[in-house]
Scaffold this motif. Structure first.
Motif, PDB file in Angstrom:
ATOM      1  N   CYS A  40       0.852  -1.177   0.000  1.00  0.00           N
ATOM      2  CA  CYS A  40       0.000   0.000   0.000  1.00  0.00           C
ATOM      3  C   CYS A  40       0.894   1.235   0.000  1.00  0.00           C
ATOM      4  O   CYS A  40       1.849   1.310   0.762  1.00  0.00           O
ATOM      5  N   LYS A  41       0.586   2.178  -0.855  1.00  0.00           N
ATOM      6  CA  LYS A  41       1.450   3.339  -1.027  1.00  0.00           C
ATOM      7  C   LYS A  41       0.850   4.611  -0.438  1.00  0.00           C
ATOM      8  O   LYS A  41       1.427   5.672  -0.539  1.00  0.00           O
ATOM      9  N   GLY A  42      -0.302   4.503   0.176  1.00  0.00           N
ATOM     10  CA  GLY A  42      -0.968   5.674   0.733  1.00  0.00           C
ATOM     11  C   GLY A  42      -0.661   5.851   2.205  1.00  0.00           C
ATOM     12  O   GLY A  42       0.423   5.550   2.675  1.00  0.00           O
ATOM     13  N   ILE A  43      -1.661   6.327   2.917  1.00  0.00           N
ATOM     14  CA  ILE A  43      -1.543   6.611   4.339  1.00  0.00           C
ATOM     15  C   ILE A  43      -2.167   5.476   5.130  1.00  0.00           C
ATOM     16  O   ILE A  43      -3.261   5.019   4.798  1.00  0.00           O
ATOM     17  N   PHE A  44      -1.466   5.026   6.170  1.00  0.00           N
ATOM     18  CA  PHE A  44      -2.035   3.986   7.028  1.00  0.00           C
ATOM     19  C   PHE A  44      -3.029   4.635   7.980  1.00  0.00           C
ATOM     20  O   PHE A  44      -2.658   5.364   8.887  1.00  0.00           O
ATOM     21  N   ASN A  45      -4.300   4.380   7.731  1.00  0.00           N
ATOM     22  CA  ASN A  45      -5.370   4.799   8.628  1.00  0.00           C
ATOM     23  C   ASN A  45      -5.969   3.511   9.154  1.00  0.00           C
ATOM     24  O   ASN A  45      -6.553   2.731   8.388  1.00  0.00           O
ATOM     25  N   LYS A  46      -5.802   3.278  10.433  1.00  0.00           N
ATOM     26  CA  LYS A  46      -6.196   2.001  11.031  1.00  0.00           C
ATOM     27  C   LYS A  46      -7.662   1.675  10.760  1.00  0.00           C
ATOM     28  O   LYS A  46      -7.983   0.563  10.345  1.00  0.00           O
ATOM     29  N   THR A  47      -8.551   2.615  10.960  1.00  0.00           N
ATOM     30  CA  THR A  47      -9.979   2.374  10.774  1.00  0.00           C
ATOM     31  C   THR A  47     -10.292   2.005   9.331  1.00  0.00           C
ATOM     32  O   THR A  47     -11.018   1.043   9.066  1.00  0.00           O
ATOM     33  N   MET A  48      -9.741   2.761   8.399  1.00  0.00           N
ATOM     34  CA  MET A  48      -9.996   2.510   6.979  1.00  0.00           C
ATOM     35  C   MET A  48      -9.412   1.171   6.547  1.00  0.00           C
ATOM     36  O   MET A  48     -10.059   0.391   5.866  1.00  0.00           O
ATOM     37  N   PHE A  49      -8.167   0.928   6.956  1.00  0.00           N
ATOM     38  CA  PHE A  49      -7.519  -0.315   6.555  1.00  0.00           C
ATOM     39  C   PHE A  49      -8.248  -1.523   7.133  1.00  0.00           C
ATOM     40  O   PHE A  49      -8.468  -2.516   6.438  1.00  0.00           O
ATOM     41  N   PHE A  50      -8.661  -1.441   8.397  1.00  0.00           N
ATOM     42  CA  PHE A  50      -9.380  -2.559   9.018  1.00  0.00           C
ATOM     43  C   PHE A  50     -10.690  -2.834   8.289  1.00  0.00           C
ATOM     44  O   PHE A  50     -11.086  -3.983   8.136  1.00  0.00           O
ATOM     45  N   ARG A  51     -11.389  -1.789   7.849  1.00  0.00           N
ATOM     46  CA  ARG A  51     -12.663  -1.994   7.143  1.00  0.00           C
ATOM     47  C   ARG A  51     -12.435  -2.682   5.811  1.00  0.00           C
ATOM     48  O   ARG A  51     -13.176  -3.595   5.441  1.00  0.00           O
ATOM     49  N   LEU A  52     -11.435  -2.251   5.064  1.00  0.00           N
ATOM     50  CA  LEU A  52     -11.115  -2.894   3.787  1.00  0.00           C
ATOM     51  C   LEU A  52     -10.695  -4.347   4.009  1.00  0.00           C
ATOM     52  O   LEU A  52     -11.129  -5.253   3.287  1.00  0.00           O
ATOM     53  N   ASP A  53      -9.871  -4.547   5.007  1.00  0.00           N
ATOM     54  CA  ASP A  53      -9.407  -5.887   5.334  1.00  0.00           C
ATOM     55  C   ASP A  53     -10.583  -6.774   5.744  1.00  0.00           C
ATOM     56  O   ASP A  53     -10.634  -7.959   5.406  1.00  0.00           O
TER      57      ASP A  53
END
Length: 119
Positions: A40-53
């Motif tokens: 991933c080349k963007g910004i690590f946003n825990k909430t966003m990443f967890f939702r996608l995951d």
């Protein structure tokens, strides 16, 4: 003297256990490393990443096929497989708009997964 040392040790032990239990666990660290493992080349946003995951996790739970799980996450969720998982999980349109924003943030660029017509 020995009795006093034992008492102090027991008190310290009883005080330190809750402190260590309250410390954050490596779960966040593993998800953050997963962010980089997926390139991933963007910004690590825990909430966003967890939702996608979570989309890929739910898709895996539905089919129990490890290749689907891997393909869903491919290129940091930027694949047709992620779009297919959205379809089979019956994710509503307004949620898809949010997920597209999440993908732009974690990928650092517009997304290209193909949703196609929903039936």
């Amino acid at each position: 003297m020995c009795s006093r040392n034992i008492k102090i040790s027991v008190v310290l032990f009883l005080v330190l256990i809750p402190i260590f239990a309250a410390l954050p666990h490596n779960h966040n660290l593993s998800k953050r490393s997963n962010f980089f493992d997926l390139e991933c080349k963007g910004i690590f946003n825990k909430t966003m990443f967890f939702r996608l995951d979570r989309i890929c996790e739910d898709c895996y739970q539905l089919f129990r096929e490890t290749s689907i799980h891997r393909l869903c996450k491919k290129d940091c969720f930027d694949s047709k497989w992620f779009g297919e998982c959205l379809k089979v999980l019956l994710i509503p349109e307004e949620e898809i708009s949010n997920l597209q924003h999440f993908l732009r943030v974690v990928n650092g660029s517009p997304i290209s997964f193909n949703m196609g017509p929903q039936t």
